[in-house]
Enzyme design. Structure first.
Site, PDB file in Angstrom:
ATOM      1  N   HIS A  18     -17.293 -11.176   9.469  1.00 10.33           N
ATOM      2  CA  HIS A  18     -16.094 -10.549   8.915  1.00 10.33           C
ATOM      3  C   HIS A  18     -15.585 -11.489   7.834  1.00 10.33           C
ATOM      4  O   HIS A  18     -15.031 -12.559   8.135  1.00 10.33           O
ATOM      5  CB  HIS A  18     -15.074 -10.365  10.043  1.00 10.33           C
ATOM      6  CG  HIS A  18     -13.986  -9.401   9.730  1.00 10.33           C
ATOM      7  ND1 HIS A  18     -14.210  -8.056   9.519  1.00 10.33           N
ATOM      8  CD2 HIS A  18     -12.643  -9.577   9.595  1.00 10.33           C
ATOM      9  CE1 HIS A  18     -13.056  -7.448   9.268  1.00 10.33           C
ATOM     10  NE2 HIS A  18     -12.101  -8.348   9.306  1.00 10.33           N
ATOM     11  N   LYS A 163      -9.575  -0.660   4.724  1.00  7.03           N
ATOM     12  CA  LYS A 163      -9.005  -1.807   3.999  1.00  7.03           C
ATOM     13  C   LYS A 163     -10.176  -2.715   3.650  1.00  7.03           C
ATOM     14  O   LYS A 163     -11.035  -2.975   4.495  1.00  7.03           O
ATOM     15  CB  LYS A 163      -7.997  -2.483   4.925  1.00  7.03           C
ATOM     16  CG  LYS A 163      -7.740  -3.951   4.726  1.00  7.03           C
ATOM     17  CD  LYS A 163      -6.429  -4.335   5.413  1.00  7.03           C
ATOM     18  CE  LYS A 163      -6.433  -5.756   5.926  1.00  7.03           C
ATOM     19  NZ  LYS A 163      -5.123  -6.168   6.448  1.00  7.03           N
ATOM     20  N   LYS A 165     -11.492  -6.407   2.328  1.00  5.92           N
ATOM     21  CA  LYS A 165     -11.067  -7.791   2.186  1.00  5.92           C
ATOM     22  C   LYS A 165     -11.678  -8.333   0.904  1.00  5.92           C
ATOM     23  O   LYS A 165     -12.920  -8.338   0.760  1.00  5.92           O
ATOM     24  CB  LYS A 165     -11.557  -8.622   3.377  1.00  5.92           C
ATOM     25  CG  LYS A 165     -11.061  -8.134   4.722  1.00  5.92           C
ATOM     26  CD  LYS A 165      -9.573  -8.162   4.857  1.00  5.92           C
ATOM     27  CE  LYS A 165      -9.068  -9.468   5.370  1.00  5.92           C
ATOM     28  NZ  LYS A 165      -7.595  -9.361   5.680  1.00  5.92           N
ATOM     29  N   ASP A 194      -6.960  -6.175   0.698  1.00  6.00           N
ATOM     30  CA  ASP A 194      -6.204  -7.342   1.137  1.00  6.00           C
ATOM     31  C   ASP A 194      -6.805  -8.562   0.449  1.00  6.00           C
ATOM     32  O   ASP A 194      -7.967  -8.901   0.683  1.00  6.00           O
ATOM     33  CB  ASP A 194      -6.299  -7.484   2.664  1.00  6.00           C
ATOM     34  CG  ASP A 194      -5.351  -8.539   3.199  1.00  6.00           C
ATOM     35  OD1 ASP A 194      -4.699  -9.230   2.384  1.00  6.00           O
ATOM     36  OD2 ASP A 194      -5.265  -8.674   4.439  1.00  6.00           O
ATOM     37  N   GLU A 220      -2.485  -5.712  -0.632  1.00  7.82           N
ATOM     38  CA  GLU A 220      -1.861  -6.560   0.405  1.00  7.82           C
ATOM     39  C   GLU A 220      -1.919  -8.036   0.014  1.00  7.82           C
ATOM     40  O   GLU A 220      -2.990  -8.545  -0.332  1.00  7.82           O
ATOM     41  CB  GLU A 220      -2.611  -6.303   1.727  1.00  7.82           C
ATOM     42  CG  GLU A 220      -2.096  -7.091   2.903  1.00  7.82           C
ATOM     43  CD  GLU A 220      -2.739  -6.631   4.217  1.00  7.82           C
ATOM     44  OE1 GLU A 220      -3.329  -5.516   4.261  1.00  7.82           O
ATOM     45  OE2 GLU A 220      -2.674  -7.386   5.193  1.00  7.82           O
ATOM     46  N   ASP A 245       2.274  -9.619   3.542  1.00  8.06           N
ATOM     47  CA  ASP A 245       1.705  -9.866   4.871  1.00  8.06           C
ATOM     48  C   ASP A 245       2.031 -11.301   5.297  1.00  8.06           C
ATOM     49  O   ASP A 245       3.039 -11.530   5.969  1.00  8.06           O
ATOM     50  CB  ASP A 245       0.190  -9.598   4.864  1.00  8.06           C
ATOM     51  CG  ASP A 245      -0.439  -9.873   6.222  1.00  8.06           C
ATOM     52  OD1 ASP A 245       0.315 -10.058   7.193  1.00  8.06           O
ATOM     53  OD2 ASP A 245      -1.679  -9.922   6.328  1.00  8.06           O
ATOM     54  N   LYS A 269       3.517  -7.887  11.906  1.00  9.91           N
ATOM     55  CA  LYS A 269       2.590  -8.394  12.922  1.00  9.91           C
ATOM     56  C   LYS A 269       3.423  -9.010  14.043  1.00  9.91           C
ATOM     57  O   LYS A 269       4.359  -9.775  13.747  1.00  9.91           O
ATOM     58  CB  LYS A 269       1.656  -9.444  12.323  1.00  9.91           C
ATOM     59  CG  LYS A 269       0.673  -8.859  11.314  1.00  9.91           C
ATOM     60  CD  LYS A 269      -0.262  -9.908  10.770  1.00  9.91           C
ATOM     61  CE  LYS A 269      -1.306  -9.234   9.869  1.00  9.91           C
ATOM     62  NZ  LYS A 269      -2.133 -10.222   9.171  1.00  9.91           N
ATOM     63  N   GLU A 323      -3.537  -1.129  11.646  1.00  9.52           N
ATOM     64  CA  GLU A 323      -4.916  -1.652  11.609  1.00  9.52           C
ATOM     65  C   GLU A 323      -5.264  -2.262  12.968  1.00  9.52           C
ATOM     66  O   GLU A 323      -5.903  -3.304  13.026  1.00  9.52           O
ATOM     67  CB  GLU A 323      -5.046  -2.685  10.487  1.00  9.52           C
ATOM     68  CG  GLU A 323      -4.056  -3.840  10.612  1.00  9.52           C
ATOM     69  CD  GLU A 323      -4.153  -4.893   9.512  1.00  9.52           C
ATOM     70  OE1 GLU A 323      -4.769  -4.632   8.474  1.00  9.52           O
ATOM     71  OE2 GLU A 323      -3.594  -5.987   9.711  1.00  9.52           O
TER      72      GLU A 323
HETATM   73  C1  MUC Z   1      -4.956  -9.868   7.462  1.00  3.98           C
HETATM   74  O1  MUC Z   1      -4.626 -10.664   6.606  1.00  3.98           O
HETATM   75  O2  MUC Z   1      -4.477  -8.770   7.353  1.00  3.98           O
HETATM   76  C2  MUC Z   1      -6.203  -7.992   9.505  1.00  3.98           C
HETATM   77  C3  MUC Z   1      -7.269  -7.158   9.395  1.00  3.98           C
HETATM   78  C4  MUC Z   1      -8.358  -7.907   8.981  1.00  3.98           C
HETATM   79  O3  MUC Z   1      -9.490  -7.529   8.763  1.00  3.98           O
HETATM   80  O4  MUC Z   1      -7.952  -9.190   8.816  1.00  3.98           O
HETATM   81  C5  MUC Z   1      -6.644  -9.327   9.293  1.00  3.98           C
HETATM   82  C6  MUC Z   1      -5.842 -10.314   8.578  1.00  3.98           C
HETATM   83 MG    MG Z   2      -3.430  -9.248   5.466  1.00  2.00          MG
END
Ligand code: MUC
Ligand code: MG
Length: 368
Positions: A18, A163, A165, A194, A220, A245, A269, A323
């Site tokens: 991941h 989403k 990354k 994000d 994000e 975030d 969160k 999420e």
């Molecule tokens: C984040 O920064 O959002 C949340 C979902 C994901 O894949 O990583 C986290 C951290």
């Molecule tokens: Mg995030």
């Protein structure tokens, strides 16, 4: 009265690497807290983080040390205090440690709700919904693999919003990766990104302009945590929603961000907020400021994910969904009955407390 408190580290491999801008995860360490009362009621909480100290300022090991050394003696010494009084005592004696505080609070509320015979969400004021939309994060690092993964999730009716990354690679490479996925999945599918604070203001302007033109729905935490003025300028400059975030570290930061309307959306969160009650306060502050909400995750396992779901189910509005897919990223199940993900949503249990049944034999096999 509390009889014992145990902090357990459980290492579980992820189903695939991941990739975030701050680390690539291959394993997740669940930090579980188990509190037992003198009359035998057991409450569970979770203080999981991402990539040791790569993401937040508490590591699994520091959480365990601090809970065992400082929280446990406080808790076992208190007599006759209710949950609010116990939390006040913890707040007075322990600075910081939001993730640890969240785990302890969750376990205390789990016990309280079990004593009352109601789902935990009822102790937080009551749920407004019984299920929550859950997106999936595409983070394999490979465009074709991500497209195939998304198509599989849609076909399984597990997730229809994604989403991505980004921020680990060159900006243009990342933007092209996102646009290619958006084109492959089509207009019906909501795509968000994000950046995990990887971009400078100039990079933000260049990257977000292209992402907005490419039909991306949400950006994000593109810039550093402290750069709330940059976040505000980006929110004003672009139509695409800009979300805070990592910049959100509980009700005080939410209040500051809300006062200057530094973001269009808050990723709430429970751990970052310092507890379920504080997460609900963050949501209330957002609502008062006209800021939309998203239910975020620290990639917790089932305990933290369902605890978050109990909190998010009480939110007045939740425009960008959640999420809460953390348990689905893990190769091992630690519940006797897994959480119910169906029709693109996570369904909340109706039974007392968190409403989950922990498989303690499984935890014993996996614990560090
Ligand atoms: C984040 O920064 O959002 C949340 C979902 C994901 O894949 O990583 C986290 C951290
Ligand atoms: Mg995030």
């Amino acid at each position: 009265m509390y009889q014992s408190l145990e902090t357990i580290l459980v290492d579980i491999p992820t189903i695939r690497p991941h990739q975030l801008s701050v680390t690539t995860m291959r394993i997740q360490t669940l930090v579980l807290v188990k509190i037992t009362t003198t009359d035998g009621i057991v409450g569970w909480g979770e203080a999981t983080t991402i990539g040791g100290l790569n993401y937040g300022d508490e590591s699994p090991e520091s959480v365990k040390t601090n809970i065992d050394t400082y929280f446990a003696p406080l808790l076992t010494a208190v007599k006759g205090l209710n949950v609010a009084q116990t939390l006040k005592l913890i707040g007075k004696n322990i600075n910081g440690n939001r993730f640890a505080k969240c785990a302890i609070q969750t376990a205390l509320l789990d016990i309280q709700a079990k004593q009352l015979g109601v789902p935990l969400s009822e102790v937080l004021g009551g749920r407004l919904r019984d299920s929550l939309p859950v997106l999936w994060t595409l983070a394999s690092g490979d465009t074709d693999k991500d497209i195939a993964e998304a198509q599989k999730m849609i076909a399984l009716k597990r997730h229809n919003t994604f989403k991505l990354k980004i921020g680990a690679n060159d900006l243009q490479h990342d933007v092209e990766h996102v646009i290619a996925i958006k084109k492959a999945l089509g207009d019906e599918v909501s795509i968000r990104v994000d950046v995990n604070r990887a971009w400078s203001e100039l990079q933000c302007v260049r990257g977000i302009q292209q992402l907005q033109d490419g039909g991306i729905d949400l950006i994000e935490q593109p810039c550093a945590i402290e750069q709330t003025d940059v976040l505000k300028r980006l929110s004003e400059r672009f139509d695409v929603a800009i979300m805070a975030d990592e910049a959100l570290t509980g009700p005080s930061s939410a209040f500051r961000l809300a006062c200057s309307h530094a973001a269009d959306v808050f990723a709430v969160k429970v751990e970052q907020s310092g507890g379920l009650i504080e997460a609900c306060e963050v949501a209330k502050i957002a609502g008062l400021a006209g800021i939309d909400l998203y239910g975020g995750t620290m990639l917790e396992g089932p305990v933290g994910s369902i605890a978050s779901a109990h909190a998010f189910a009480t939110f007045d509005h939740l425009a960008f969904g959640t999420e809460l897919f953390g348990p689905l990223l893990l190769t091992e199940e630690i519940l006797k009955t897994p959480l119910r993900y169906e029709n693109f949503e996570l369904h909340l249990p109706l039974t007392a407390g968190l409403g989950i049944d922990i498989d303690e034999n499984k935890i014993d096999q996996l614990r560090r």
